[in-house]
Design an enzyme around this catalytic site. Structure first.
Site, PDB file in Angstrom:
ATOM      1  N   ALA A  83       0.824  -1.208   0.000  1.00 35.75           N
ATOM      2  CA  ALA A  83       0.000   0.000   0.000  1.00 35.75           C
ATOM      3  C   ALA A  83       0.861   1.262   0.000  1.00 35.75           C
ATOM      4  O   ALA A  83       1.535   1.560   0.986  1.00 35.75           O
ATOM      5  CB  ALA A  83      -0.917  -0.005   1.228  1.00 35.75           C
ATOM      6  N   TYR A 150       9.064  10.003  -5.011  1.00 37.81           N
ATOM      7  CA  TYR A 150       8.587   8.623  -4.861  1.00 37.81           C
ATOM      8  C   TYR A 150       9.732   7.727  -4.374  1.00 37.81           C
ATOM      9  O   TYR A 150       9.607   7.033  -3.353  1.00 37.81           O
ATOM     10  CB  TYR A 150       8.032   8.132  -6.209  1.00 37.81           C
ATOM     11  CG  TYR A 150       7.856   6.652  -6.283  1.00 37.81           C
ATOM     12  CD1 TYR A 150       6.948   6.006  -5.458  1.00 37.81           C
ATOM     13  CD2 TYR A 150       8.611   5.885  -7.187  1.00 37.81           C
ATOM     14  CE1 TYR A 150       6.794   4.626  -5.528  1.00 37.81           C
ATOM     15  CE2 TYR A 150       8.459   4.522  -7.256  1.00 37.81           C
ATOM     16  CZ  TYR A 150       7.553   3.899  -6.425  1.00 37.81           C
ATOM     17  OH  TYR A 150       7.406   2.537  -6.481  1.00 37.81           O
TER      18      TYR A 150
END
Ligand code: UDP
Length: 337
Positions: A83, A150
């Site tokens: 997740a 990221y």
């Protein structure tokens, strides 16, 4: 009794393929997903593929109380943690969104794990932790200098595991994937991002007529045909690696980090040619400028994963394209009806 594995982000792309593989290998699986970038339809299809019930908890990883409840009530043995947000471009324009979900979310998950004494976690990391490589193929011991938010959040998550493992005695495996692609052999689950930014889905959307053309980002790189080289790895091989990593931890393996790639690099033009051959469709190609932040060549050394996890990639570029083509032809709009 079968070991029960909690998969966070199990409704997503790599998560769902890993759930399928865990079921096939005899594990009981529970999915925890807030469905923010995925949908329940993938879980419905997973149940069809595996013939198993597969409970889905629509819970956010930041919701420690409910995560704790699931860990306790389901008697979870180990976690596979997918997740997270994963769009490089968005991570640059909205970095705090990435810190909030990826870092704070992981901190909350670790909090729940330590409270409930769940002590094993496999973590979905990325080649983006390395940034611009100094040498190819990339080794796990190479420097890590992410060039986007990221990658930076994924690297920070790895470090959070390291220090928490130290303090609380949990063990982790971090898997740094290169370019994930391909789909399940059933054609029922596959890659469905919105917006889509990845090369192979875009090429196949162009082949299917859902998109007019594919733009090649840069033709003047120092590579064999001027386009970027990447290490494309089938999601089936990634799923197998996650199952191997869970088994490694259950068998007492120590915390470690592994690259997951094939060691084989393909250029953008080579991937387009393979797609033309396999689909038999005309694909309109537009040659454009470089995309900011794209290194010329990224390929993995997978020696460590082969030696320590006993894993090796099995699928070829042909397998990748043909499985992805089956998925895209059956589901031109992903999971949307
Ligand atoms: N790429 C491209 N056109 C596209 C999307 C990607 O030429 O529409 C190139 C990109 O420059 C990179 C490779 O394809 O060299 C793989 O890009 P992708 O976004 O799929 O993965 P990344 O390597 O960025 O993780």
């Amino acid at each position: 009794m079968n070991k029960k594995i909690l998969v966070t982000g199990g409704a997503g792309y790599i998560g769902s393929h890993t759930v399928a593989q865990l079921c096939e290998d005899g594990y009981d699986v529970v999915i925890l997903d807030n469905l923010s970038t995925s949908c329940e339809e993938s879980v419905v299809r997973l149940r069809k593929i595996t013939g198993k019930e597969i409970p889905l908890y629509k819970v956010d990883i930041r919701d420690t109380d409910n995560v704790r409840k699931v860990l306790r009530e389901e008697k979870i043995e180990a976690i596979i943690h997918f997740a997270a947000y994963s769009l490089v471009g968005e991570s640059m324009t909205n970095p705090l969104k990435y810190y909030e979900n990826n870092l704070y979310g992981t901190k909350q998950l670790l909090e729940a794990m330590t409270e409930e004494k769940v002590d094993k976690i496999v973590f979905s990391s990325t080649a983006a932790t390395y940034g611009e490589p100094k040498s190819i193929p990339i080794l796990e011991t190479d420097e890590t200098n992410p060039t986007n938010t990221y990658g930076e959040t994924k690297l920070s998550m790895e470090k959070m595991f390291k220090w928490t493992a130290n303090a609380h005695g949990l063990r982790y495996v971090s898997l740094r994937y290169f370019n994930a692609c391909g789909a399940h052999e059933s054609g029922l689950i596959g890659e469905a991002h919105n917006p889509e930014t990845h090369l192979i889905p875009i090429i196949l959307q162009a082949a299917a007529g859902v998109r007019e053309s594919i733009s090649v980002y840069g033709t003047d790189y120092p590579t064999r045909d001027g386009t970027c080289v990447r290490d494309y790895i089938h999601v089936y091989d990634l799923a197998k690696a996650h199952v191997a990593a869970v088994k490694y931890l259950i068998d007492g393996g120590k915390s470690d980090i592994f690259n997951l790639g094939t060691e084989i690099g393909s250029t953008v033009k080579e991937v387009i040619d393979a797609a033309k051959k396999i689909t038999g469709k005309a694909i309109k190609v537009v040659y454009g400028e470089r995309r900011a932040g794209d290194p010329a060549v990224l390929t993995a050394s997978n020696k460590k994963a082969r030696e320590v996890l006993g894993w090796k990639p099995e699928k070829t570029m042909e397998d990748i394209i043909s499985s992805a083509w089956k998925w895209h032809s059956n589901n031109p709009h992903g999971y949307k009806k």
